[in-house]
Design a protein around this motif. Structure first.
Motif, PDB file in Angstrom:
ATOM      1  N   ARG A  75      -7.593   2.213   2.823  1.00 25.33           N
ATOM      2  CA  ARG A  75      -7.438   3.163   1.814  1.00 25.33           C
ATOM      3  C   ARG A  75      -6.892   2.202   0.544  1.00 25.33           C
ATOM      4  O   ARG A  75      -7.431   2.405  -0.899  1.00 25.33           O
ATOM      5  CB  ARG A  75      -6.514   4.338   1.892  1.00 25.33           C
ATOM      6  CG  ARG A  75      -6.935   5.184   2.846  1.00 25.33           C
ATOM      7  CD  ARG A  75      -8.291   6.008   2.400  1.00 25.33           C
ATOM      8  NE  ARG A  75      -7.689   7.169   1.622  1.00 25.33           N
ATOM      9  CZ  ARG A  75      -7.364   8.254   1.937  1.00 25.33           C
ATOM     10  NH1 ARG A  75      -7.665   8.440   3.327  1.00 25.33           N
ATOM     11  NH2 ARG A  75      -6.980   9.417   1.573  1.00 25.33           N
ATOM     12  N   ALA A  76      -6.007   1.248   0.551  1.00 25.35           N
ATOM     13  CA  ALA A  76      -5.528   0.660  -0.693  1.00 25.35           C
ATOM     14  C   ALA A  76      -6.484  -0.603  -0.951  1.00 25.35           C
ATOM     15  O   ALA A  76      -6.752  -0.618  -2.300  1.00 25.35           O
ATOM     16  CB  ALA A  76      -4.337  -0.398   0.109  1.00 25.35           C
ATOM     17  N   VAL A  77      -7.343  -0.877  -0.100  1.00 28.44           N
ATOM     18  CA  VAL A  77      -8.317  -2.075  -0.463  1.00 28.44           C
ATOM     19  C   VAL A  77      -9.398  -1.187  -1.199  1.00 28.44           C
ATOM     20  O   VAL A  77      -9.765  -1.703  -2.266  1.00 28.44           O
ATOM     21  CB  VAL A  77      -9.176  -2.820   0.742  1.00 28.44           C
ATOM     22  CG1 VAL A  77     -10.365  -3.321   0.471  1.00 28.44           C
ATOM     23  CG2 VAL A  77      -7.825  -3.619   1.590  1.00 28.44           C
ATOM     24  N   GLU A  78      -9.818  -0.014  -0.733  1.00 33.53           N
ATOM     25  CA  GLU A  78     -10.696   0.804  -1.578  1.00 33.53           C
ATOM     26  C   GLU A  78     -10.208   0.953  -3.095  1.00 33.53           C
ATOM     27  O   GLU A  78     -11.121   0.976  -4.021  1.00 33.53           O
ATOM     28  CB  GLU A  78     -10.811   2.202  -1.052  1.00 33.53           C
ATOM     29  CG  GLU A  78     -12.089   2.491  -0.224  1.00 33.53           C
ATOM     30  CD  GLU A  78     -11.881   3.879   0.478  1.00 33.53           C
ATOM     31  OE1 GLU A  78     -11.914   3.760   1.852  1.00 33.53           O
ATOM     32  OE2 GLU A  78     -11.429   4.815   0.123  1.00 33.53           O
TER      33      GLU A  78
ATOM     34  N   SER B 229       4.048  -0.986  -6.009  1.00 33.09           N
ATOM     35  CA  SER B 229       3.677  -0.556  -4.835  1.00 33.09           C
ATOM     36  C   SER B 229       2.792   0.898  -4.963  1.00 33.09           C
ATOM     37  O   SER B 229       2.972   1.294  -6.009  1.00 33.09           O
ATOM     38  CB  SER B 229       4.974   0.175  -4.011  1.00 33.09           C
ATOM     39  OG  SER B 229       5.515  -0.745  -3.331  1.00 33.09           O
ATOM     40  N   MET B 230       1.580   1.041  -4.055  1.00 35.26           N
ATOM     41  CA  MET B 230       0.788   2.111  -4.045  1.00 35.26           C
ATOM     42  C   MET B 230       1.734   3.390  -3.703  1.00 35.26           C
ATOM     43  O   MET B 230       2.747   3.082  -3.080  1.00 35.26           O
ATOM     44  CB  MET B 230      -0.508   1.994  -3.440  1.00 35.26           C
ATOM     45  CG  MET B 230      -1.309   0.948  -3.806  1.00 35.26           C
ATOM     46  SD  MET B 230      -2.961   0.641  -3.031  1.00 35.26           S
ATOM     47  CE  MET B 230      -3.271  -0.781  -3.815  1.00 35.26           C
ATOM     48  N   LYS B 231       1.258   4.685  -3.755  1.00 34.92           N
ATOM     49  CA  LYS B 231       2.075   5.717  -3.389  1.00 34.92           C
ATOM     50  C   LYS B 231       1.259   6.472  -2.147  1.00 34.92           C
ATOM     51  O   LYS B 231      -0.090   6.854  -2.457  1.00 34.92           O
ATOM     52  CB  LYS B 231       2.217   6.709  -4.489  1.00 34.92           C
ATOM     53  CG  LYS B 231       3.185   6.150  -5.416  1.00 34.92           C
ATOM     54  CD  LYS B 231       3.609   7.273  -6.320  1.00 34.92           C
ATOM     55  CE  LYS B 231       4.805   6.820  -7.518  1.00 34.92           C
ATOM     56  NZ  LYS B 231       4.421   5.676  -8.010  1.00 34.92           N
TER      57      LYS B 231
ATOM     58  N   LYS C 246      -2.308   6.411  -3.805  1.00 32.24           N
ATOM     59  CA  LYS C 246      -2.406   6.241  -5.297  1.00 32.24           C
ATOM     60  C   LYS C 246      -2.147   4.953  -5.872  1.00 32.24           C
ATOM     61  O   LYS C 246      -1.286   4.584  -5.344  1.00 32.24           O
ATOM     62  CB  LYS C 246      -1.772   7.378  -5.783  1.00 32.24           C
ATOM     63  CG  LYS C 246      -2.753   8.307  -6.623  1.00 32.24           C
ATOM     64  CD  LYS C 246      -2.087   9.564  -7.313  1.00 32.24           C
ATOM     65  CE  LYS C 246      -0.707   9.573  -7.688  1.00 32.24           C
ATOM     66  NZ  LYS C 246      -0.089  10.970  -7.647  1.00 32.24           N
ATOM     67  N   MET C 247      -3.075   4.342  -6.763  1.00 29.73           N
ATOM     68  CA  MET C 247      -2.732   3.235  -7.374  1.00 29.73           C
ATOM     69  C   MET C 247      -2.979   3.453  -8.936  1.00 29.73           C
ATOM     70  O   MET C 247      -3.960   3.991  -9.470  1.00 29.73           O
ATOM     71  CB  MET C 247      -3.711   2.148  -6.995  1.00 29.73           C
ATOM     72  CG  MET C 247      -3.557   0.863  -7.716  1.00 29.73           C
ATOM     73  SD  MET C 247      -4.863  -0.241  -7.319  1.00 29.73           S
ATOM     74  CE  MET C 247      -5.985   0.153  -8.419  1.00 29.73           C
TER      75      MET C 247
ATOM     76  N   PRO D 170       0.877  -1.420   0.064  1.00 29.44           N
ATOM     77  CA  PRO D 170      -0.108   0.045  -0.027  1.00 29.44           C
ATOM     78  C   PRO D 170       0.864   1.171  -0.040  1.00 29.44           C
ATOM     79  O   PRO D 170       0.321   2.394  -0.283  1.00 29.44           O
ATOM     80  CB  PRO D 170      -0.838  -0.178   1.344  1.00 29.44           C
ATOM     81  CG  PRO D 170      -0.019  -0.980   2.427  1.00 29.44           C
ATOM     82  CD  PRO D 170       0.949  -1.664   1.136  1.00 29.44           C
ATOM     83  N   ASP D 171       2.194   1.093   0.033  1.00 30.01           N
ATOM     84  CA  ASP D 171       2.935   2.204   0.051  1.00 30.01           C
ATOM     85  C   ASP D 171       4.524   1.691  -0.497  1.00 30.01           C
ATOM     86  O   ASP D 171       4.868   0.710  -0.239  1.00 30.01           O
ATOM     87  CB  ASP D 171       3.110   3.169   1.481  1.00 30.01           C
ATOM     88  CG  ASP D 171       3.342   2.245   2.606  1.00 30.01           C
ATOM     89  OD1 ASP D 171       4.425   1.441   2.527  1.00 30.01           O
ATOM     90  OD2 ASP D 171       2.990   2.505   3.798  1.00 30.01           O
ATOM     91  N   GLU D 172       5.122   2.842  -0.543  1.00 25.69           N
ATOM     92  CA  GLU D 172       6.583   2.423  -1.244  1.00 25.69           C
ATOM     93  C   GLU D 172       7.602   1.959  -0.381  1.00 25.69           C
ATOM     94  O   GLU D 172       8.388   1.371  -0.343  1.00 25.69           O
ATOM     95  CB  GLU D 172       7.312   3.646  -1.776  1.00 25.69           C
ATOM     96  CG  GLU D 172       6.665   4.115  -3.175  1.00 25.69           C
ATOM     97  CD  GLU D 172       6.696   5.373  -3.772  1.00 25.69           C
ATOM     98  OE1 GLU D 172       6.891   6.434  -2.934  1.00 25.69           O
ATOM     99  OE2 GLU D 172       7.062   5.366  -5.131  1.00 25.69           O
ATOM    100  N   GLY D 173       7.279   2.316   1.102  1.00 21.53           N
ATOM    101  CA  GLY D 173       7.916   1.810   2.101  1.00 21.53           C
ATOM    102  C   GLY D 173       7.951   0.256   2.411  1.00 21.53           C
ATOM    103  O   GLY D 173       8.886  -0.252   2.739  1.00 21.53           O
ATOM    104  N   ALA D 174       6.929  -0.100   1.833  1.00 22.97           N
ATOM    105  CA  ALA D 174       6.646  -1.704   1.870  1.00 22.97           C
ATOM    106  C   ALA D 174       6.882  -2.322   0.793  1.00 22.97           C
ATOM    107  O   ALA D 174       6.815  -3.466   0.551  1.00 22.97           O
ATOM    108  CB  ALA D 174       5.138  -2.229   2.407  1.00 22.97           C
TER     109      ALA D 174
END
Ligand code: R5P
Length: 285
Positions: free
Chosen positions: A221-224, A174-176, A196-197, A159-163
């Motif tokens: 938010r990522a699931v949405e 990765s999403m941002k 953001k995806m 869900p983010d670049e850190g992961a």
């Protein structure tokens, strides 16, 4: 020589006593501390929930062991609290992750073994705050379990670049995520401005994997995004599941959820035990 705190009783028989005095102070006793003299010692404790008292109890247990002059102390902490506080966002803050590592080092820890440590984002041995840390990752175990649940064809995302480090070896993306300032009020929580995806997930089964699900804000938010993109099925997972603010229920409404047992939960489906058995000294007892 292995010392196990009660927080680990789901995996190993405890031999450290931890209680609370009537006023709330911690009571810690390591009955067989005397046997630690000259030995390589392991201390196992989970530091979540009630992280502040658990940290202090760990310091007391370490002192009881250290006073017996062991050869070395390895501390096993599956989820390391404060690991997200490794940056100064506003003037006057401190890196509490570093303070914690300093404290553990000063209390005699030669090696800290932990899983998916937020400020490391890689597997291997590192030094932080003067402390030697072995960071293990559960990403392969989580992906394997997700594939058992939803098949081999999963589109894997973080869900983010850190992961990103959790997904890159599976060709994942990765999403941002962008966070804003702290909310007003007593809770120190930085708002999520957006997640953001860019991928096309239409008709695909998707796995979203992160290092932790805390309030669930990020994962929800990522699931949405993935649902809006027309995914056929959504599975979400993380190494560490806190599931604050009813987030487990909310996530379950959108798909399947599971985590590991670094923090035991009702949806812990991946165990750290196999990894722990590889730590020198763990296999013997
Ligand atoms: C932050 O960068 C972490 O990797 C997680 O995405 C985050 O800490 C999860 O927190 P929450 O569940 O409160 O969004």
């Amino acid at each position: 020589m292995r010392f196990v705190c009660p927080s680990f009783s789901d995996l190993y028989e405890p031999n450290v006593e931890i209680k609370t005095f009537p006023d709330g102070d911690s009571y810690v006793r390591v009955p067989s501390a005397g046997e630690a003299r000259g030995k390589d010692v392991l201390l196992l404790n989970r530091l979540y929930p009630e992280q502040d008292s658990s940290i202090f109890q760990t310091l007391l247990a370490l002192r009881a062991i250290r006073e017996q002059s062991p050869k070395s102390i390895t501390l096993v902490v599956p989820y390391l609290p404060y690991s997200r506080q490794d940056k100064v966002f506003k003037e006057g803050e401190i890196k509490s992750a570093k303070v914690l590592c300093n404290l553990l080092k000063r209390e005699g820890v030669d090696l800290l073994v932990t899983f998916d440590c937020h400020f490391i984002k890689k597997e291997g041995e590192f030094e932080y705050g003067g402390l030697k840390i072995m960071n293990l990752s559960l990403n392969r175990n989580l992906v394997e379990k997700a594939r058992e649940i939803a098949g081999e064809e999963l589109e894997i995302m973080s869900p983010d670049e850190g992961a990103n480090y959790l997904v890159e070896e599976f060709g994942g993306s990765s999403m941002k995520k962008e966070r804003g300032d702290y909310r007003e009020g007593k809770e120190a929580y930085r708002e999520i401005k957006e997640v953001k995806m860019e991928n096309d997930v239409s008709g695909k089964p998707v796995l979203i994997i992160d290092d932790m699900i805390s309030t669930g804000g990020t994962m929800l938010r990522a699931v949405e995004n993935v649902k809006r993109g027309g995914a056929e099925r959504v599975v979400c997972t993380a190494s560490h599941g806190f599931f604050l603010k009813n987030s487990l229920e909310k996530l379950r409404e959108s798909g399947e959820v599971f985590v590991s047992d670094t923090i035991p939960t009702e949806v812990s489906k991946v165990s750290i035990k196999k990894h722990l058995e590889k730590i020198p000294g763990m296999e013997k007892e």
